[in-house]
Design an enzyme around this catalytic site. Structure first.
Site, short mmCIF file in Angstrom:
data_model
loop_
_atom_site.label_atom_id
_atom_site.label_comp_id
_atom_site.label_asym_id
_atom_site.label_seq_id
_atom_site.Cartn_x
_atom_site.Cartn_y
_atom_site.Cartn_z
N PRO A 1 -1.32 4.52 5.60
CA PRO A 1 -2.49 3.65 5.64
C PRO A 1 -2.18 2.30 6.27
O PRO A 1 -1.22 1.66 5.92
CB PRO A 1 -2.85 3.47 4.17
CG PRO A 1 -2.08 4.49 3.42
CD PRO A 1 -0.88 4.81 4.25
N GLU A 2 -3.02 1.88 7.21
CA GLU A 2 -2.92 0.52 7.77
C GLU A 2 -4.21 -0.19 7.39
O GLU A 2 -5.08 0.37 6.75
CB GLU A 2 -2.74 0.60 9.28
CG GLU A 2 -1.60 1.55 9.64
CD GLU A 2 -0.89 1.21 10.93
OE1 GLU A 2 -1.04 0.11 11.44
OE2 GLU A 2 -0.14 2.08 11.41
N LYS B 1 -3.65 -4.58 2.72
CA LYS B 1 -3.60 -3.16 2.39
C LYS B 1 -3.89 -2.91 0.92
O LYS B 1 -3.63 -1.84 0.38
CB LYS B 1 -2.23 -2.59 2.76
CG LYS B 1 -1.98 -2.67 4.27
CD LYS B 1 -0.77 -1.87 4.64
CE LYS B 1 -0.12 -2.43 5.86
NZ LYS B 1 1.20 -1.81 6.05
#
Ligand SMILES: [Zn+2]
Length: 269
Positions: free
Chosen positions: A2-3, A56
């Site tokens: 995940p970014e 994030k």
């Protein structure tokens, strides 16, 4: 992994699913990766006030003043289901589960899930230390540049991932942005001009913003399979600009993969 753009998209989906809804059941369960298991029973009966991505971190706020913070790290993801719908991952991989009358939201393999009071939220160290968020409407470019610049001895590819400098860049965007701006990811930050670092930040913001709608992450402008990225995951394949074989190597203490074209991004002396 995940970014910032993925978390932003996840927040959108969870907001559409949960905002204004009353929680009918909530639980977290021990998972090998989940460090501390919070008691989510305090959420039952509360309404979801808002869902927000910060860097994030994913923050779900409730009308009783509590906030559920989750950080997906490398492995985590949130799914939404209708009540009774079959999950796409096994139940034992679920770290946290929130139910409303209309939907079930499940965080799978999420190593950080914690419930914070308003005071704890304000004091939360990982949130307080976060650098300017590339996906925030009020992104502070000058402050981000100052914080990246502060990491003068650090290799550019490592500094870009430091969420305390600037929040939202993950491993894919890091390699893609360094390529787009023709910057050597192995050179220390101090060897680049403010113009170069500023251009890298602007490119990162542009790429992240362009990818918040989900689907395949695209930096080349071409969504076709195998065509969407310039260098990430393409070690040994020809550079799309110059044909030189793209290189890939692990960088830094966390051994994160970095991809670059040795010709388009020559060593910076
Ligand atoms: Zn090249």
């Amino acid at each position: 992994m995940p970014e910032g753009d993925t978390i932003f998209r996840t927040a959108d989906v969870l907001r559409a699913t949960l905002a204004g809804r009353r929680i009918t059941a909530a639980r977290a369960q021990p998972r090998p990766g989940l460090r501390r298991v919070p008691d989510l029973s305090r959420l039952v009966g509360a309404r979801v006030a808002g869902v927000e991505a910060r860097g994030k971190h994913l923050l779900i706020g409730f009308d009783n003043g509590l906030t559920l913070r989750s950080h997906l790290r490398m492995t985590g993801s949130w799914h939404r289901y209708r009540p009774g719908e079959r999950w796409r991952r096994p139940e034992w991989e679920a770290s946290a589960i929130l139910e409303t009358a209309e939907a079930v939201a499940v965080a799978f393999n999420t190593p950080v899930v914690e419930l914070l009071t308003q005071g704890e939220l304000r004091r939360s160290r990982p949130l307080r230390e976060l650098g300017p968020d590339l996906l925030s409407d009020s992104f502070d470019h000058a402050e981000a540049l100052r914080r990246v610049r502060e990491r003068g001895d650090t290799a550019l590819g490592i500094a870009m991932l430091d969420q305390r400098a600037v929040a939202g860049i993950g491993n894919v965007i890091k390699s893609e942005v360094a390529f787009l701006e023709r910057l050597d990811p192995w050179a220390p930050v101090a060897r680049f001009t403010d113009d170069e670092l500023g251009a890298a930040l602007r490119a990162a913001r542009r790429v992240l913003q362009a990818n918040t709608r989900g689907g395949v992450r695209v930096t080349t402008g071409n969504e076709a399979r195998g065509q969407s990225l310039w260098v990430y995951g393409r070690a040994g394949r020809p550079c799309r600009r110059c044909g030189t074989p793209v290189r890939g190597a692990r960088q830094g203490d966390l051994a994160r993969l970095t991809y670059w074209c040795p010709r388009c991004q020559p060593p910076r002396a």
